[in-house]
Design a protein around this motif. Structure first.
Motif, mmCIF file in Angstrom:
data_model
loop_
_atom_site.group_PDB
_atom_site.id
_atom_site.type_symbol
_atom_site.label_atom_id
_atom_site.label_comp_id
_atom_site.label_asym_id
_atom_site.label_seq_id
_atom_site.Cartn_x
_atom_site.Cartn_y
_atom_site.Cartn_z
ATOM 1 N N THR A 59 0.829 -1.208 0.000
ATOM 2 C CA THR A 59 0.000 0.000 0.000
ATOM 3 C C THR A 59 0.856 1.246 0.000
ATOM 4 O O THR A 59 0.560 2.236 -0.690
ATOM 5 N N SER A 86 0.906 4.045 -3.017
ATOM 6 C CA SER A 86 0.538 5.431 -2.716
ATOM 7 C C SER A 86 1.660 6.388 -3.082
ATOM 8 O O SER A 86 1.416 7.481 -3.620
ATOM 9 N N LYS A 122 -8.976 4.108 -0.791
ATOM 10 C CA LYS A 122 -8.859 3.725 -2.193
ATOM 11 C C LYS A 122 -9.932 4.359 -3.088
ATOM 12 O O LYS A 122 -9.591 4.814 -4.200
ATOM 13 N N ILE A 169 -8.738 7.907 -4.029
ATOM 14 C CA ILE A 169 -7.564 7.906 -4.897
ATOM 15 C C ILE A 169 -7.946 7.438 -6.301
ATOM 16 O O ILE A 169 -7.530 8.022 -7.308
ATOM 17 N N ALA A 191 -3.697 9.970 -0.422
ATOM 18 C CA ALA A 191 -2.541 9.085 -0.551
ATOM 19 C C ALA A 191 -1.636 9.189 0.675
ATOM 20 O O ALA A 191 -1.076 8.194 1.137
ATOM 21 N N ALA A 250 -3.185 7.169 3.346
ATOM 22 C CA ALA A 250 -2.961 5.743 3.076
ATOM 23 C C ALA A 250 -1.567 5.315 3.517
ATOM 24 O O ALA A 250 -1.387 4.244 4.098
#
Length: 454
Positions: free
Chosen positions: A265, A269, A325, A328, A370, A373
């Motif tokens: 992840t 990102s 998600k 994004i 992001a 994340a």
């Protein structure tokens, strides 16, 4: 920082952090409008572009080092020290007698700004649960955009009296930010004992990243690609970067732990951020070139205004959905079509403004989300390093976007003067499909509703 804090104290903390971020962001743009005045009063005017570039270069290199130092020794003390250093550097800028002194002071100012930005974003990660973090990061993204818009206006106003005022204004503002931060953050600490600073890693990172950024900056200033100096910088950048990567696998307390970059992840990102920064800064450079002497301010304003709009919307939606998600993916999906719209708007000013605003919104949906994340996926003890990686890829992506897209536009203008802007934008739209594919494959984790303990 595991203890709960009251809403009133959180507001005091955030007010100080927002003012400090405003200072760091303001000095990226406030200087540009007074460069002609500096050229008239300072020796060596040919080096004046480095007054802007030295700040950005030093800030990018300082971010990852500041992230690790914050993890090791505490962000509250580092932030306060960075604000003091920023004020000292601003005073030195205001007292500079020649361009060399001014560039050196601006580099020192950039180091302080990089530390401030990392500490601020990391502190948000420590104080606010991931599920709520998006809306707060959105406010800070908005402050960043506002500072970018106000910088040239404030610089022009202060420049009526003296160009030195654009630096000296930082002294009262910095003092206020320091007082607000000290009041809010007093008693909060997170230093680790028994940890060693990776001095060799700091040196190798500075050599590798600094050489790469310097090379990109020189090309962005219009210097020819093929030269002995550029070949040396490319070699130093490659050797320094490879040596840094090798050393990080051997160091007992690496500056950027390799295990951190193995988190899928986090990697996804960071890649999205790299592409988004490349396109955002590259577009901001292309617009004035396309304007060809006409006023590009409305176009740049439309782009800059869309970023906080997208960030605010994304922050609220991520807090409601408890996921990153979808936001994004939404921003990455819209960006190629928005860029194509900018390319095909033609001579219609209204259409161009609309598509630039939508492009800003698409970018705004990505940046703070992001970052959330990344912080959600990173271990609490490495929050500063993870946040620093975000700043590093944003700075690197922006520098690459400015240099490469400007060079491409100039090259196409020689043979396709009337269509150069359209062709570059369509290439950017095609490039924007890559982060879309990455976002599509990104793992969709639920955002934690409580701040993780160390």
């Amino acid at each position: 920082m595991n203890e709960r804090i009251s809403e009133s104290r959180l507001r005091r903390i955030l007010s100080g952090l927002m003012l400090a971020l405003f200072l760091a962001a303001l000095d990226q743009t406030i200087v540009a409008v007074v460069l002609p005045d500096m050229a008239r009063t300072l020796a060596l005017p040919d080096y004046l572009p480095w007054v802007v570039s030295a700040y950005l270069l030093a800030m990018t290199v300082a971010v990852p080092i500041a992230g690790k130092l914050g993890d090791l020794f505490g962000r509250t003390r580092l932030l306060q020290g960075a604000i003091l250093l920023f004020m000292l550097a601003s005073l030195l800028c205001g007292l500079a007698r020649d361009t060399g002194e001014l560039v050196a002071a601006r580099a020192l100012q950039g180091i302080a700004a990089g530390a401030m930005m990392n500490c601020i974003q990391s502190l948000i990660g420590e104080l606010i649960a991931p599920a709520e973090r998006g809306r707060y990061q959105a406010w800070f993204s908005g402050m960043f955009a506002i500072a970018g818009l106000l910088g040239p206006l404030l610089g022009a106003w202060l420049g009526q009296w003296s160009w030195r005022g654009v630096f000296l204004i930082n002294l009262p503002l910095g003092l206020l930010a320091l007082l607000l931060a000290r009041r809010g953050l007093q008693g909060l600490g997170n230093s680790q004992t028994g940890k060693q600073v990776d001095y060799l890693g700091c040196l190798l990172l500075t050599l590798g990243l600094g050489s790469v950024m310097l090379l990109i900056t020189r090309i962005g200033h219009g210097e020819p690609w093929q030269s002995t100096e550029h070949a040396c910088l490319l070699l130093l950048g490659a050797v320094g970067s490879l040596a840094f990567a090798f050393w990080q696998t051997r160091a007992s307390e690496p500056l950027i732990p390799p295990a951190l970059l193995r988190i899928s992840t986090l990697r996804a990102s960071l890649t999205v951020m790299l592409f988004s920064s490349f396109l955002a800064v590259g577009l901001a450079v292309l617009i004035p070139l396309q304007a060809q002497g006409s006023d590009a301010t409305p176009l740049l304003t439309a782009l800059a205004a869309g970023v906080p709009l997208g960030a605010f919307a994304g922050g609220r939606l991520s807090a409601r959905l408890k996921r990153y998600k979808p936001l994004i993916l939404m921003g990455c999906s819209a960006l190629p079509f928005c860029l194509a719209g900018v390319a095909w708007a033609g001579s219609s000013q209204a259409l161009l403004l609309v598509f630039l605003l939508l492009t800003g919104v698409a970018l705004g949906l990505q940046f703070p989300t992001a970052l959330v994340a990344v912080q959600n996926a990173a271990p609490r003890a490495q929050l500063g390093v993870a946040t620093a990686c975000c700043g590093l890829v944003r700075g690197l992506g922006g520098a690459l976007g400015a240099a490469l897209l400007m060079s491409l536009f100039v090259a196409l203008s020689d043979s396709q003067a009337s269509q150069a802007f359209e062709h570059v934008l369509l290439m950017c739209a095609g490039l924007a499909m890559l982060p879309l594919l990455i976002a599509w494959r990104m793992e969709d984790q639920r955002l934690a509703e409580q701040v993780a303990s160390r």
